[in-house]
Motif scaffolding. Structure first.
Motif, PDB file in Angstrom:
ATOM      1  N   VAL A 183      -7.508  30.581  11.097  1.00  0.00           N
ATOM      2  CA  VAL A 183      -6.762  30.257   9.875  1.00  0.00           C
ATOM      3  C   VAL A 183      -7.663  30.410   8.662  1.00  0.00           C
ATOM      4  N   TRP A 184      -8.842  29.835   8.732  1.00  0.00           N
ATOM      5  CA  TRP A 184      -9.767  29.918   7.592  1.00  0.00           C
ATOM      6  C   TRP A 184     -10.221  31.353   7.346  1.00  0.00           C
ATOM      7  N   ASP A 185     -10.461  32.108   8.408  1.00  0.00           N
ATOM      8  CA  ASP A 185     -10.816  33.518   8.246  1.00  0.00           C
ATOM      9  C   ASP A 185      -9.745  34.256   7.451  1.00  0.00           C
ATOM     10  N   LYS A 186      -8.486  33.990   7.767  1.00  0.00           N
ATOM     11  CA  LYS A 186      -7.376  34.708   7.136  1.00  0.00           C
ATOM     12  C   LYS A 186      -7.260  34.389   5.655  1.00  0.00           C
ATOM     13  N   TYR A 187      -7.378  33.126   5.315  1.00  0.00           N
ATOM     14  CA  TYR A 187      -7.139  32.718   3.931  1.00  0.00           C
ATOM     15  C   TYR A 187      -8.331  32.937   3.012  1.00  0.00           C
TER      16      TYR A 187
ATOM     17  N   GLY B 112       3.986  36.612   0.487  1.00  0.00           N
ATOM     18  CA  GLY B 112       4.891  35.793   1.271  1.00  0.00           C
ATOM     19  C   GLY B 112       4.234  34.807   2.213  1.00  0.00           C
ATOM     20  N   VAL B 113       2.906  34.782   2.261  1.00  0.00           N
ATOM     21  CA  VAL B 113       2.164  33.863   3.133  1.00  0.00           C
ATOM     22  C   VAL B 113       1.630  32.716   2.285  1.00  0.00           C
ATOM     23  N   SER B 114       2.036  31.503   2.620  1.00  0.00           N
ATOM     24  CA  SER B 114       1.662  30.337   1.807  1.00  0.00           C
ATOM     25  C   SER B 114       0.630  29.465   2.498  1.00  0.00           C
TER      26      SER B 114
ATOM     27  N   PRO C  69      -4.306  26.637  -8.736  1.00  0.00           N
ATOM     28  CA  PRO C  69      -3.117  27.397  -9.123  1.00  0.00           C
ATOM     29  C   PRO C  69      -2.143  27.460  -7.946  1.00  0.00           C
ATOM     30  N   HIS C  70      -0.859  27.358  -8.233  1.00  0.00           N
ATOM     31  CA  HIS C  70       0.122  27.418  -7.145  1.00  0.00           C
ATOM     32  C   HIS C  70       1.438  27.980  -7.668  1.00  0.00           C
TER      33      HIS C  70
END
Length: 517
Positions: free
Chosen positions: A307-311, A253-255, A208-209
């Protein structure tokens, strides 16, 4: 916006691929049979349907399990079947997946395969290849793949990849394929494989995007709410399945990658009527798919765990739910991509018994015809890209016991009702011009073996010159053996041996798969 579509060859290229010469399969980096031999299937995790507990996926007996699998695409394209069947028999490819140490297959599909009159194409039936698929519908072909994968001890995850063969969609519905059709088809598949724990779950919708959102409350865009509606519908048809839920592209707002942003789970988790069924799925790619700002960070690749932790990694680390990296891949052509894959594998590396404290994954892809990633197989659909496969060695997992049953009434399923075996290959002597070797077949299942077969593929020109205590056939570098009359029956925990001579020498020790027949 953030990535190019992964391009798949269609029927015209498939026909051309029939002309490609077959080359030898490269030997696997390790022998998963040796690992499996150390832990009998009677005790090994994986049997039955699975459920979740915190960040772990557990089998029917409550033992932790880990998916370490491969994507095999094609049912989502106009071919209406997995790709590569124009070059090889499907059974040989599933056997090869097992021999390389993959324990699960993610099967992308489009809703087109559920239409009345849907027909598969670009399948070669010559020389006995895929003979049992001739005349079958796409769904009946999936039945065959599921049945054979289950006998090999591989699990299957069905992935609703596209609403139709024309392409991916940002939302889970389109004008031509409304939400009602999506849900009806998901329920149909769930019911079709009810009682067959080879199919462990369904990935509700691929990537999904934007304009999809997570937690915004708009029922036309809120993927989290749609996943709850669809997940509950699936569980109403088969309450045992895992529900795999991907992320979106943008949250607050974070893509990030399409389907790869699960930041919204912290505030808005997916809540289903049946508890302990949700597995969150992230997708992550390298620069061969698209550029992202973190690749140009001066600290790359040391910045990637953050980065991976955040997403999505926080979901696992905070014990919210299991995480499955359903797609990740690269051509490995650039140094950046090589560093990215090494960092991701390190991030996924398991700890604890049976990798209990680790995330699950399925690599993209088995197919070589993924335009911006390539595959584990090279363009001949036979030779293994040993460099790419080698990156995954440390995160592969032990196999699972074979599962019987299934929805294919024309297929005997697991003939042993829990029968399973492993094989260990040993070179006893090698004098350069030739060699002698022996293979030990061990009953690692829950019932006595009635018969067995083994398969391996040499990396070079080795050929069997003689064999004792088994019979064999050889096609190119691939050897398939079957038991002799006197040693097919093997008690639980027991073993049978056969030996052979071959030439030339120096063949090394290939991975050997064993199947109860």
């Amino acid at each position: 916006m953030f990535r190019s579509l992964r391009r798949a060859l269609g029927a015209a290229a498939a026909a051309a691929a029939l002309l490609l010469p077959l080359a030898g399969v490269q030997a696997a980096h390790a022998d998963p049979a040796a690992t499996a031999e150390a832990t009998s299937a009677a005790a090994a995790p994986g049997a039955g349907y699975w459920h979740t507990s915190g960040r772990q996926i557990l089998d029917a007996a409550g033992q932790p399990v880990r998916i370490a699998g491969i994507n095999w695409f094609g049912f989502e394209t106009s071919n209406n079947a997995v790709h590569g069947l124009w070059a090889r028999d499907y059974k040989s490819m599933i056997d090869q997946m097992k021999s390389l140490g993959y324990n699960a297959i993610r099967l992308p599909y489009s809703d087109d395969i559920l239409k009345s009159g849907a027909v598969a194409n670009s399948i070669d039936f010559s020389g006995g290849k895929n003979a049992d698929l001739q005349g079958l519908s796409p769904l009946q072909i999936i039945d065959k793949l599921v049945a054979y994968a289950g006998r090999d001890g591989l699990k299957v995850i069905l992935d609703r990849h596209r609403p139709d063969a024309g392409g991916q969609s940002a939302l889970w519905y389109t004008a031509a394929v409304p939400e009602t059709t999506w849900i009806t088809n998901l329920k149909s598949l769930a019911a079709r494989y009810k009682g067959n724990p080879t199919v462990i779950g369904i990935d509700l919708h691929n990537e999904p995007h934007d304009p999809a959102c997570w937690g915004c409350g708009d029922t036309t865009r809120d993927w989290r709410l749609a996943a709850q509606r669809a997940g509950n519908a699936v569980l109403s048809a088969n309450s045992e399945l895992l529900i795999f839920v991907e992320g979106v592209q943008t949250v607050d707002g974070v893509s990030g990658w399409w389907g790869g942003n699960l930041m919204g789970v912290a505030q808005y988790p997916v809540q289903l009527d049946v508890p302990n069924r949700v597995v969150y799925s992230a997708h992550d790619y390298a620069t061969s798919v698209a550029q992202q700002n973190w690749f140009s960070d001066p600290s790359f690749p040391a910045n990637m765990p953050g980065v991976w932790d955040k997403y999505w990694g926080y979901i696992f680390k905070q014990n919210i739910a299991p995480v499955w990296v359903g797609e990740f891949g690269t051509t490995l052509q650039s140094t950046v991509d090589q560093k990215w894959l090494a960092a991701l594998v390190s991030y996924l590396r398991p700890t604890g018994t049976y990798g209990a404290d680790s995330m699950s994954w399925t690599f993209w892809s088995w197919n070589p015809n993924s335009g911006d990633t390539g595959g584990i197989l090279k363009d001949d659909w036979t030779t293994v890209d040993t460099v790419k496969d080698g990156y995954l060695a440390s995160v592969k997992a032990p196999g699972f016991p074979a599962e019987g049953g299934g929805s294919d009434p024309g297929d005997p399923g697991d003939p042993g009702g829990g029968a399973a075996c492993t094989a260990a290959y040993t070179v006893s002597s090698d004098w350069g011009g030739g060699f002698n070797a022996e293979v030990k077949v061990t009953n690692s299942g829950r019932t006595a073996l009635k018969s067995w077969k083994t398969t391996w593929t040499w990396p070079g020109a080795q050929k069997v010159t003689s064999m004792w205590n088994a019979s064999y056939t050889q096609s190119g570098p691939t050897v398939t053996t079957t038991n002799a009359d006197h040693n097919g029956a093997v008690a639980v925990g027991g073993s049978a041996m056969f030996g052979f001579g071959g030439a030339p020498g120096g063949g090394g020790v290939p991975a050997v798969s064993c199947t109860a027949t």
